[in-house]
Design a protein around this motif. Structure first.
Motif, PDB file in Angstrom:
ATOM      1  N   PHE A  58       0.824  -1.210   0.000  1.00 22.18           N
ATOM      2  CA  PHE A  58       0.000   0.000   0.000  1.00 22.18           C
ATOM      3  C   PHE A  58       0.856   1.257   0.000  1.00 22.18           C
ATOM      4  O   PHE A  58       0.466   2.287  -0.538  1.00 22.18           O
ATOM      5  CB  PHE A  58      -0.921   0.028   1.221  1.00 22.18           C
ATOM      6  CG  PHE A  58      -1.915  -1.095   1.265  1.00 22.18           C
ATOM      7  CD1 PHE A  58      -2.625  -1.475   0.144  1.00 22.18           C
ATOM      8  CD2 PHE A  58      -2.152  -1.775   2.448  1.00 22.18           C
ATOM      9  CE1 PHE A  58      -3.545  -2.503   0.188  1.00 22.18           C
ATOM     10  CE2 PHE A  58      -3.072  -2.806   2.500  1.00 22.18           C
ATOM     11  CZ  PHE A  58      -3.764  -3.169   1.370  1.00 22.18           C
ATOM     12  N   ASP A  59       2.036   1.198   0.607  1.00 18.42           N
ATOM     13  CA  ASP A  59       2.887   2.377   0.725  1.00 18.42           C
ATOM     14  C   ASP A  59       3.551   2.762  -0.592  1.00 18.42           C
ATOM     15  O   ASP A  59       4.075   3.862  -0.707  1.00 18.42           O
ATOM     16  CB  ASP A  59       3.961   2.138   1.795  1.00 18.42           C
ATOM     17  CG  ASP A  59       3.342   1.897   3.162  1.00 18.42           C
ATOM     18  OD1 ASP A  59       2.263   2.475   3.430  1.00 18.42           O
ATOM     19  OD2 ASP A  59       3.928   1.127   3.957  1.00 18.42           O
ATOM     20  N   CYS A 109      -3.558  -7.950  -1.533  1.00 16.89           N
ATOM     21  CA  CYS A 109      -2.813  -6.836  -0.940  1.00 16.89           C
ATOM     22  C   CYS A 109      -2.992  -6.794   0.579  1.00 16.89           C
ATOM     23  O   CYS A 109      -2.038  -6.531   1.315  1.00 16.89           O
ATOM     24  CB  CYS A 109      -3.259  -5.506  -1.546  1.00 16.89           C
ATOM     25  SG  CYS A 109      -2.674  -5.229  -3.210  1.00 16.89           S
ATOM     26  N   CYS A 110      -4.210  -7.036   1.053  1.00 12.25           N
ATOM     27  CA  CYS A 110      -4.454  -7.046   2.500  1.00 12.25           C
ATOM     28  C   CYS A 110      -3.689  -8.180   3.176  1.00 12.25           C
ATOM     29  O   CYS A 110      -3.148  -8.007   4.270  1.00 12.25           O
ATOM     30  CB  CYS A 110      -5.948  -7.166   2.790  1.00 12.25           C
ATOM     31  SG  CYS A 110      -6.882  -5.669   2.434  1.00 12.25           S
ATOM     32  N   ASN A 113       0.101  -7.169   3.172  1.00  6.76           N
ATOM     33  CA  ASN A 113       0.411  -6.096   4.122  1.00  6.76           C
ATOM     34  C   ASN A 113      -0.049  -6.388   5.548  1.00  6.76           C
ATOM     35  O   ASN A 113       0.301  -5.653   6.459  1.00  6.76           O
ATOM     36  CB  ASN A 113      -0.236  -4.788   3.654  1.00  6.76           C
ATOM     37  CG  ASN A 113       0.421  -4.250   2.416  1.00  6.76           C
ATOM     38  OD1 ASN A 113       1.519  -3.744   2.463  1.00  6.76           O
ATOM     39  ND2 ASN A 113      -0.255  -4.388   1.290  1.00  6.76           N
ATOM     40  N   PRO A 117      -5.834  -0.996   3.673  1.00 12.84           N
ATOM     41  CA  PRO A 117      -5.165   0.220   3.191  1.00 12.84           C
ATOM     42  C   PRO A 117      -5.710   1.465   3.886  1.00 12.84           C
ATOM     43  O   PRO A 117      -6.921   1.620   4.053  1.00 12.84           O
ATOM     44  CB  PRO A 117      -5.489   0.243   1.702  1.00 12.84           C
ATOM     45  CG  PRO A 117      -6.705  -0.576   1.555  1.00 12.84           C
ATOM     46  CD  PRO A 117      -6.666  -1.601   2.632  1.00 12.84           C
ATOM     47  N   SER A 119      -4.143   4.523   3.003  1.00 15.62           N
ATOM     48  CA  SER A 119      -3.687   5.576   2.114  1.00 15.62           C
ATOM     49  C   SER A 119      -4.823   6.042   1.204  1.00 15.62           C
ATOM     50  O   SER A 119      -5.458   5.233   0.523  1.00 15.62           O
ATOM     51  CB  SER A 119      -2.520   5.055   1.279  1.00 15.62           C
ATOM     52  OG  SER A 119      -2.240   5.920   0.223  1.00 15.62           O
ATOM     53  N   TRP A 122      -4.118   5.255  -2.467  1.00 13.11           N
ATOM     54  CA  TRP A 122      -4.406   3.883  -2.898  1.00 13.11           C
ATOM     55  C   TRP A 122      -5.875   3.749  -3.292  1.00 13.11           C
ATOM     56  O   TRP A 122      -6.193   3.170  -4.323  1.00 13.11           O
ATOM     57  CB  TRP A 122      -4.071   2.886  -1.787  1.00 13.11           C
ATOM     58  CG  TRP A 122      -4.163   1.466  -2.257  1.00 13.11           C
ATOM     59  CD1 TRP A 122      -3.155   0.732  -2.788  1.00 13.11           C
ATOM     60  CD2 TRP A 122      -5.326   0.625  -2.265  1.00 13.11           C
ATOM     61  NE1 TRP A 122      -3.610  -0.517  -3.135  1.00 13.11           N
ATOM     62  CE2 TRP A 122      -4.936  -0.618  -2.824  1.00 13.11           C
ATOM     63  CE3 TRP A 122      -6.639   0.783  -1.868  1.00 13.11           C
ATOM     64  CZ2 TRP A 122      -5.825  -1.678  -2.982  1.00 13.11           C
ATOM     65  CZ3 TRP A 122      -7.522  -0.270  -2.028  1.00 13.11           C
ATOM     66  CH2 TRP A 122      -7.118  -1.489  -2.583  1.00 13.11           C
ATOM     67  N   TRP A 123      -6.773   4.291  -2.470  1.00  6.54           N
ATOM     68  CA  TRP A 123      -8.206   4.197  -2.749  1.00  6.54           C
ATOM     69  C   TRP A 123      -8.579   4.982  -4.007  1.00  6.54           C
ATOM     70  O   TRP A 123      -9.346   4.491  -4.842  1.00  6.54           O
ATOM     71  CB  TRP A 123      -9.028   4.686  -1.559  1.00  6.54           C
ATOM     72  CG  TRP A 123      -8.980   3.732  -0.409  1.00  6.54           C
ATOM     73  CD1 TRP A 123      -8.290   3.880   0.755  1.00  6.54           C
ATOM     74  CD2 TRP A 123      -9.652   2.462  -0.306  1.00  6.54           C
ATOM     75  NE1 TRP A 123      -8.485   2.789   1.561  1.00  6.54           N
ATOM     76  CE2 TRP A 123      -9.319   1.897   0.938  1.00  6.54           C
ATOM     77  CE3 TRP A 123     -10.485   1.750  -1.153  1.00  6.54           C
ATOM     78  CZ2 TRP A 123      -9.798   0.667   1.354  1.00  6.54           C
ATOM     79  CZ3 TRP A 123     -10.964   0.526  -0.736  1.00  6.54           C
ATOM     80  CH2 TRP A 123     -10.625  -0.008   0.500  1.00  6.54           C
TER      81      TRP A 123
END
Length: 159
Positions: A58-59, A109-110, A113, A117, A119, A122-123
């Protein structure tokens, strides 16, 4: 016969194979875009290294980390729309397949990480990519579906 142009039989094996193909093309093209943009845009940054983090972290969507990953996702939306046109070939299924691909990507991704998320970038990127991929896929599929169907082998019409 129902009288419709296409069969509306529910075929789970076809749907699953299409999902797998669209997902594979999504990740393959995203990887290619990230590699290309890393080579072209980010050659002056020594600390930039190719990794799965560029796809799943996410970063990596922070603007301070560079715009390369964001551009790769935007370009991948175009590639994804084209893959919908080649694989799905139905206008009314483009949104379904796009959301399915991005939902699977979100879950992966979840897991990668170990968190959701937080961020905003990201959304926003995800929503914009979903819109671009869906609209382009629908546009291309609609153009194909609206082509004239030839009724005879010659140019003359027999009455």
């Amino acid at each position: 016969m129902s009288g419709s142009f296409r069969s509306s039989v529910w075929d789970p094996s076809l749907i699953i194979s299409q999902i797998l193909c669209v997902q594979a093309s999504y990740y393959l093209s995203l990887g290619i875009w990230i590699v290309l943009l890393d080579l072209v845009v980010m050659t002056e940054q020594i600390e930039t290294q190719l990794s799965l983090g560029q796809i799943y972290n996410f970063d990596s969507f922070q603007l301070k980390n560079g715009i390369g990953v964001l551009c790769a996702y935007m370009l991948n939306a175009i590639t994804g729309g084209i893959s919908l046109w080649y694989i799905v070939k139905r206008t009314k299924h483009c949104l379904d397949f796009t959301v399915t691909v991005h939902l699977i990507h979100f879950i992966v991704c979840c897991i990668y990480n170990s968190r959701m998320p937080s961020s905003v970038s990201w959304w926003i990127t995800s929503i914009v990519v979903i819109v671009i991929m869906t609209v382009l896929g629908e546009f291309l599929c609609m153009r194909t579906e609206m082509k004239e169907i030839p009724l005879g082998t010659s140019g003359k019409v027999d009455l």
